[in-house]
Design a protein around this motif. Structure first.
Motif, PDB file in Angstrom:
ATOM      1  N   VAL A   1       0.870  -1.205  -0.027  1.00 46.66           N
ATOM      2  CA  VAL A   1      -0.091  -0.075  -0.138  1.00 46.66           C
ATOM      3  C   VAL A   1       0.682   1.101   0.006  1.00 46.66           C
ATOM      4  O   VAL A   1       1.936   1.274   0.857  1.00 46.66           O
ATOM      5  N   ASP A   2       0.629   2.282  -1.045  1.00 45.78           N
ATOM      6  CA  ASP A   2       1.336   3.420  -0.995  1.00 45.78           C
ATOM      7  C   ASP A   2       0.654   4.441  -1.663  1.00 45.78           C
ATOM      8  O   ASP A   2      -0.404   4.389  -2.110  1.00 45.78           O
ATOM      9  N   PHE A   3       1.361   5.646  -1.770  1.00 47.18           N
ATOM     10  CA  PHE A   3       0.700   6.743  -2.384  1.00 47.18           C
ATOM     11  C   PHE A   3       0.415   6.387  -3.988  1.00 47.18           C
ATOM     12  O   PHE A   3       1.251   5.948  -4.651  1.00 47.18           O
ATOM     13  N   GLY A   4      -0.869   6.687  -4.402  1.00 46.59           N
ATOM     14  CA  GLY A   4      -0.948   6.642  -5.814  1.00 46.59           C
ATOM     15  C   GLY A   4      -0.593   7.628  -6.615  1.00 46.59           C
ATOM     16  O   GLY A   4      -0.024   8.611  -6.350  1.00 46.59           O
ATOM     17  N   ASP A   5      -1.130   7.892  -8.087  1.00 45.28           N
ATOM     18  CA  ASP A   5      -0.601   9.016  -8.816  1.00 45.28           C
ATOM     19  C   ASP A   5      -1.641  10.154  -8.708  1.00 45.28           C
ATOM     20  O   ASP A   5      -1.555  11.217  -9.504  1.00 45.28           O
ATOM     21  N   GLN A   6      -2.641  10.003  -7.973  1.00 45.75           N
ATOM     22  CA  GLN A   6      -3.605  11.078  -7.544  1.00 45.75           C
ATOM     23  C   GLN A   6      -4.357  11.767  -8.889  1.00 45.75           C
ATOM     24  O   GLN A   6      -4.692  12.780  -8.984  1.00 45.75           O
ATOM     25  N   ALA A   7      -4.528  10.624  -9.901  1.00 43.68           N
ATOM     26  CA  ALA A   7      -5.043  11.171 -11.201  1.00 43.68           C
ATOM     27  C   ALA A   7      -6.516  11.670 -11.098  1.00 43.68           C
ATOM     28  O   ALA A   7      -6.766  12.522 -11.897  1.00 43.68           O
ATOM     29  N   ARG A   8      -7.246  11.026 -10.296  1.00 46.01           N
ATOM     30  CA  ARG A   8      -8.480  11.632 -10.091  1.00 46.01           C
ATOM     31  C   ARG A   8      -8.985  12.847  -9.044  1.00 46.01           C
ATOM     32  O   ARG A   8     -10.117  13.132  -8.677  1.00 46.01           O
ATOM     33  N   LEU A   9      -7.721  13.540  -8.623  1.00 46.40           N
ATOM     34  CA  LEU A   9      -7.751  14.624  -7.750  1.00 46.40           C
ATOM     35  C   LEU A   9      -7.335  15.763  -8.446  1.00 46.40           C
ATOM     36  O   LEU A   9      -6.730  15.627  -9.363  1.00 46.40           O
ATOM     37  N   PRO A  10      -7.835  16.819  -7.661  1.00 44.95           N
ATOM     38  CA  PRO A  10      -7.238  18.210  -8.641  1.00 44.95           C
ATOM     39  C   PRO A  10      -5.614  18.318  -8.947  1.00 44.95           C
ATOM     40  O   PRO A  10      -4.971  18.017  -7.883  1.00 44.95           O
ATOM     41  N   GLY A  11      -5.194  18.889  -9.804  1.00 40.07           N
ATOM     42  CA  GLY A  11      -3.556  19.027 -10.062  1.00 40.07           C
ATOM     43  C   GLY A  11      -3.029  19.761  -9.067  1.00 40.07           C
ATOM     44  O   GLY A  11      -1.876  19.439  -8.785  1.00 40.07           O
ATOM     45  N   TRP A  12      -3.746  21.087  -8.588  1.00 41.71           N
ATOM     46  CA  TRP A  12      -3.177  21.635  -7.403  1.00 41.71           C
ATOM     47  C   TRP A  12      -2.730  20.674  -6.268  1.00 41.71           C
ATOM     48  O   TRP A  12      -1.720  21.007  -5.535  1.00 41.71           O
ATOM     49  N   PHE A  13      -3.688  19.660  -5.947  1.00 39.42           N
ATOM     50  CA  PHE A  13      -3.549  19.002  -4.847  1.00 39.42           C
ATOM     51  C   PHE A  13      -2.403  17.890  -5.159  1.00 39.42           C
ATOM     52  O   PHE A  13      -1.514  17.845  -4.093  1.00 39.42           O
ATOM     53  N   ARG A  14      -2.136  17.495  -6.071  1.00 35.06           N
ATOM     54  CA  ARG A  14      -1.188  16.554  -6.370  1.00 35.06           C
ATOM     55  C   ARG A  14       0.134  17.291  -6.432  1.00 35.06           C
ATOM     56  O   ARG A  14       1.255  16.563  -5.974  1.00 35.06           O
ATOM     57  N   LYS A  15       0.262  18.366  -6.882  1.00 38.34           N
ATOM     58  CA  LYS A  15       1.552  19.147  -6.966  1.00 38.34           C
ATOM     59  C   LYS A  15       2.062  19.532  -5.331  1.00 38.34           C
ATOM     60  O   LYS A  15       3.049  19.269  -5.261  1.00 38.34           O
ATOM     61  N   ALA A  16       0.914  19.727  -4.722  1.00 42.50           N
ATOM     62  CA  ALA A  16       1.361  20.284  -3.393  1.00 42.50           C
ATOM     63  C   ALA A  16       1.732  18.962  -2.465  1.00 42.50           C
ATOM     64  O   ALA A  16       2.467  19.153  -1.762  1.00 42.50           O
ATOM     65  N   LEU A  17       1.063  18.020  -2.840  1.00 42.92           N
ATOM     66  CA  LEU A  17       1.245  16.881  -1.989  1.00 42.92           C
ATOM     67  C   LEU A  17       2.494  16.302  -2.208  1.00 42.92           C
ATOM     68  O   LEU A  17       3.553  15.926  -1.521  1.00 42.92           O
ATOM     69  N   PHE A  18       3.001  16.081  -3.475  1.00 39.49           N
ATOM     70  CA  PHE A  18       4.092  15.522  -4.037  1.00 39.49           C
ATOM     71  C   PHE A  18       5.566  16.499  -3.670  1.00 39.49           C
ATOM     72  O   PHE A  18       6.559  15.986  -3.221  1.00 39.49           O
ATOM     73  N   THR A  19       5.228  17.757  -3.553  1.00 42.41           N
ATOM     74  CA  THR A  19       6.110  18.860  -3.115  1.00 42.41           C
ATOM     75  C   THR A  19       6.433  18.700  -1.626  1.00 42.41           C
ATOM     76  O   THR A  19       7.511  18.533  -1.023  1.00 42.41           O
TER      77      THR A  19
END
Length: 224
Positions: free
Chosen positions: A159-177
């Motif tokens: 189990v781990d972090f996914g690609d966040q593909a179905r979530l808003p782009g800003w959320f994905r960028k902020a999370l990965f940073t």
């Protein structure tokens, strides 16, 4: 339950993890519960056999092993971690939960470990990796090594972090940073790598996506 001194490979990464978690380990579980989603779903999906053996790769604070012990009261539990600081915390957690008599912990590099040397085991019915693949530089080697140490018909659950593909782009960028600040790197190729490594060793692979892609769960089953 004791763990022995360790002088294996991956010393640089071990030192980094000890520095990162020397203080964080004391409040790790209280903070991670808000975003390390899917851990309990993964544990429930282990469906461990009666009196089976369950190994956690990167056992951390021992939180998952305690949860596993409650769900599978007849299982024998094993854990490895590269951080001595985390192993100390895990050992204390097992003692508080009263599971120390069926829990064995050792310090080891998950990319290259010998179950027989560590635990006098040739293989495990279940192995799981919870939010550690994204923290281990040699993560593909860890998955390959884990498959090698499955008993016939055994399963590896990740189990781990996914690609966040179905979530808003800003959320994905902020999370990965934010994750990079803590030396965490989610791998968008995780499912593909699991499928390829499973086929390499005559195993099969399945996948599950939770919370709109926030969480990925991969399951690899060894041949009988």
């Amino acid at each position: 339950m004791q763990h022995r001194p360790w002088s294996g490979q991956g010393v640089d990464h071990a030192s980094l993890m000890d520095r990162v978690y020397r203080h964080q380990r004391h409040f790790y579980d209280a903070t991670r519960k808000y975003y390390l989603l899917g851990r309990d779903t993964m544990i429930a999906g282990l469906v461990a056999p009666q009196d089976g053996s369950i190994l956690e790769i990167g056992c951390g604070t021992g939180r998952n092993l305690v949860k596993t012990a409650r769900l599978y009261p007849h299982a024998n539990l094993f854990g490895i971690d590269i951080s001595a600081e985390m192993l100390d915390t895990a050992q204390r957690a097992a003692q508080r939960a009263g599971i120390e008599n069926r829990t064995w912990l050792e310090r080891a590099d998950a990319a290259q470990f010998d179950p027989h040397q560590l635990f006098q085991k040739s293989g495990f019915d279940r192995i799981f990796i919870s939010y550690a693949v994204s923290m281990i530089p040699q993560w593909q080697s860890v998955i390959r090594e884990s498959i090698r140490h499955l008993a016939p018909g055994g399963e590896l659950h990740i189990v781990d972090f996914g690609d966040q593909a179905r979530l808003p782009g800003w959320f994905r960028k902020a999370l990965f940073t934010w994750l990079r600040w803590y030396h965490v790197t989610p791998h968008e190729e995780l499912f593909t790598v699991c499928k390829d490594l499973a086929a390499e060793q005559g195993a099969s692979a399945n996948q599950q996506i939770l919370h709109r892609g926030f969480v990925w769960i991969a399951v690899i089953r060894a041949g009988e």
